[in-house]
Design an enzyme around this catalytic site. Structure first.
Site, mmCIF file in Angstrom:
data_model
loop_
_atom_site.group_PDB
_atom_site.id
_atom_site.type_symbol
_atom_site.label_atom_id
_atom_site.label_comp_id
_atom_site.label_asym_id
_atom_site.label_seq_id
_atom_site.Cartn_x
_atom_site.Cartn_y
_atom_site.Cartn_z
ATOM 1 N N SER A 132 0.762 -1.169 -0.238
ATOM 2 C CA SER A 132 0.062 -0.022 0.125
ATOM 3 C C SER A 132 0.770 1.107 0.000
ATOM 4 O O SER A 132 0.386 2.316 -0.227
ATOM 5 C CB SER A 132 -1.066 -0.105 1.140
ATOM 6 O OG SER A 132 -0.109 0.288 2.256
ATOM 7 N N GLY A 133 2.167 1.124 0.407
ATOM 8 C CA GLY A 133 2.995 2.426 0.558
ATOM 9 C C GLY A 133 2.753 2.966 2.035
ATOM 10 O O GLY A 133 3.258 3.991 2.060
ATOM 11 N N LEU A 134 1.901 2.295 2.758
ATOM 12 C CA LEU A 134 1.848 2.970 4.092
ATOM 13 C C LEU A 134 2.865 2.492 5.117
ATOM 14 O O LEU A 134 2.376 2.516 6.573
ATOM 15 C CB LEU A 134 0.189 2.653 4.422
ATOM 16 C CG LEU A 134 -0.915 3.515 3.527
ATOM 17 C CD1 LEU A 134 -2.242 2.924 4.030
ATOM 18 C CD2 LEU A 134 -0.442 4.882 3.375
ATOM 19 N N GLY A 135 3.351 1.701 4.705
ATOM 20 C CA GLY A 135 4.596 0.930 5.735
ATOM 21 C C GLY A 135 4.047 -0.482 6.302
ATOM 22 O O GLY A 135 4.204 -0.752 7.367
ATOM 23 N N SER A 136 3.237 -1.017 5.562
ATOM 24 C CA SER A 136 2.490 -2.013 6.297
ATOM 25 C C SER A 136 3.310 -3.439 6.643
ATOM 26 O O SER A 136 2.962 -3.871 7.767
ATOM 27 C CB SER A 136 1.258 -2.585 5.097
ATOM 28 O OG SER A 136 1.759 -2.976 3.832
ATOM 29 N N SER A 137 4.284 -3.957 5.997
ATOM 30 C CA SER A 137 5.181 -4.961 6.321
ATOM 31 C C SER A 137 5.963 -4.323 7.514
ATOM 32 O O SER A 137 5.969 -5.430 8.664
ATOM 33 C CB SER A 137 6.317 -5.164 5.352
ATOM 34 O OG SER A 137 7.013 -4.236 5.045
ATOM 35 N N GLU A 169 13.542 -7.392 10.081
ATOM 36 C CA GLU A 169 13.510 -7.012 8.480
ATOM 37 C C GLU A 169 14.634 -7.001 7.590
ATOM 38 O O GLU A 169 14.867 -7.568 6.831
ATOM 39 C CB GLU A 169 12.430 -5.912 8.266
ATOM 40 C CG GLU A 169 11.079 -5.987 8.452
ATOM 41 C CD GLU A 169 10.287 -4.714 7.853
ATOM 42 O OE1 GLU A 169 9.776 -4.935 6.598
ATOM 43 O OE2 GLU A 169 10.032 -3.778 8.562
ATOM 44 N N ASP A 181 9.656 3.537 8.887
ATOM 45 C CA ASP A 181 8.375 2.580 9.161
ATOM 46 C C ASP A 181 8.142 2.054 10.499
ATOM 47 O O ASP A 181 7.157 2.239 11.048
ATOM 48 C CB ASP A 181 8.159 1.546 8.180
ATOM 49 C CG ASP A 181 8.031 2.240 6.693
ATOM 50 O OD1 ASP A 181 7.535 3.524 6.576
ATOM 51 O OD2 ASP A 181 7.996 1.612 5.725
#
Length: 362
Positions: A132-137, A169, A181
């Protein structure tokens, strides 16, 4: 050797055991990158120092921990529709299936529980699509680490949680990406972040006046391009450009870092015209960092919104897809929404949040 397989509904006996013990839940908020995104990625941050301005929004990733059948670790992603089970041995094998969850479990077992494997069931749920580009991972890893810290009563502060998520990560899994993020999801709110050599991060929470935050909410729209993307390829190219001294990319990142400072000042003073100008200029700089950041779909969406009355727009995250953030005067909000919807894009508003990652027992 560890075995795995698809699992179905929990048995009645297991459900009874689960009810006998408290359930742990955690959630962490997703974020919007307002300016400076990309300068938190090595080697730029190590060589030049990075700066990012971001804010968390009312979209969350949840992690839940329950007891599992004796001797087993059960992992589940509601978003992927995937669940696997393993014998409770540490470390769990990183085999491409729910590795974010497994790597978080392995790290906590190794660093805080002397390497022993504790049987449990860990499930996650996201309010945003992957890519999504919202930092989900990164936000997912933060939520999982927060839940595990609550489950085992670990004395971890915000910097500890964020740092662990980053290590999981970037080091344990070797996934390319930046540093903002994990810290955004852990701290929450409006934050000006500084990134230095040696993975050093300084988070500066900002006290934004309520009227400024409210007006910014009224002017903010999110448009989903319908394209979820993997950011790793874009980030890898960006890193190569910096390492090779590509002047266009490096100069673009210098401008992005300056834009983060300008965005901070605009937010603190309530200069919304300067904020919109910084957003526009930041997007133009971001396009020059690597190929694939801007696509025809993104360009068309931004052109459509601007023609309908938006005063600024940028892709959130590495680029190539996901969500576009638009600034739109309230009086033009419906017109912009309808113009984007006519092109097949989903448009929604947001609310900003002050709270970062949190956990509780039920």
């Amino acid at each position: 050797m560890a075995r795995q397989g698809e699992i179905g509904a929990m048995s009645a006996g297991a459900a009874g055991r689960a009810r006998a013990e408290p359930r742990v839940r955690a959630r962490a908020p997703l974020r919007l990158g307002l300016a400076g995104g990309g300068t938190d990625v090595s080697p730029y941050a190590d060589l030049h120092g990075g700066a990012v301005m971001n804010v968390t929004i009312d979209r969350y990733i949840y992690a839940s921990i329950d007891p599992a059948p004796a001797g087993e670790v059960v992992l589940e992603s509601q978003d992927l529709g995937l669940a696997v089970r393993y014998p409770a041995v540490a470390p769990l094998p990183l085999d491409g299936r729910l590795d974010l969850l497994k790597a978080a479990y392995n790290r906590i077992m190794r660093d805080f529980l002397d390497g022993r494997a504790v049987p449990l069931r860990l499930a996650t749920y996201s309010e945003a699509p992957p890519g999504s580009g919202l930092g989900s991972s990164s936000t997912l890893v933060v939520a999982v680490v927060q839940a595990l810290a609550e489950r085992f009563s670990l004395p971890l502060g915000e910097y500890d949680i964020a740092r662990l998520a980053y290590v999981i990560e970037r080091q344990d899994l070797g996934l390319a990406g930046g540093r903002q993020d994990q810290y955004a999801a852990t701290f929450g709110g409006f934050n000006f972040m500084e990134f230095r050599a040696g993975d050093a991060v300084i988070v500066n929470p900002l006290r934004i006046k309520p009227w400024i935050a409210s007006e910014l909410e009224a002017r903010t729209l999110l448009c989903f391009t319908g394209v979820s993307r993997e950011s790793a390829a874009i980030i890898a190219e960006q890193a190569r450009n910096v390492a090779q001294g590509a002047s266009r990319s490096v100069e673009a990142m210098h401008r992005l870092k300056a834009a983060a400072v300008a965005m901070k000042e605009a937010l603190l003073t309530g200069d919304l015209d300067a904020l919109a100008a910084t957003l526009r200029e930041g997007w133009q700089s971001k396009r020059e960092m690597a190929q694939g950041i801007a696509t025809s779909t993104i360009d068309q969406a931004i052109e459509t919104a601007m023609a309908a009355g938006a005063i600024g727009g940028k892709v959130s995250g590495a680029g190539g897809g996901g969500f576009i953030m638009f600034l739109v005067p309230l009086e033009r909000r419906r017109a912009v929404t309808e113009a984007l919807a006519a092109r097949g894009h989903r448009v929604e508003g947001v609310r900003f949040t002050a709270e970062g990652a949190t956990a509780w027992r039920i």
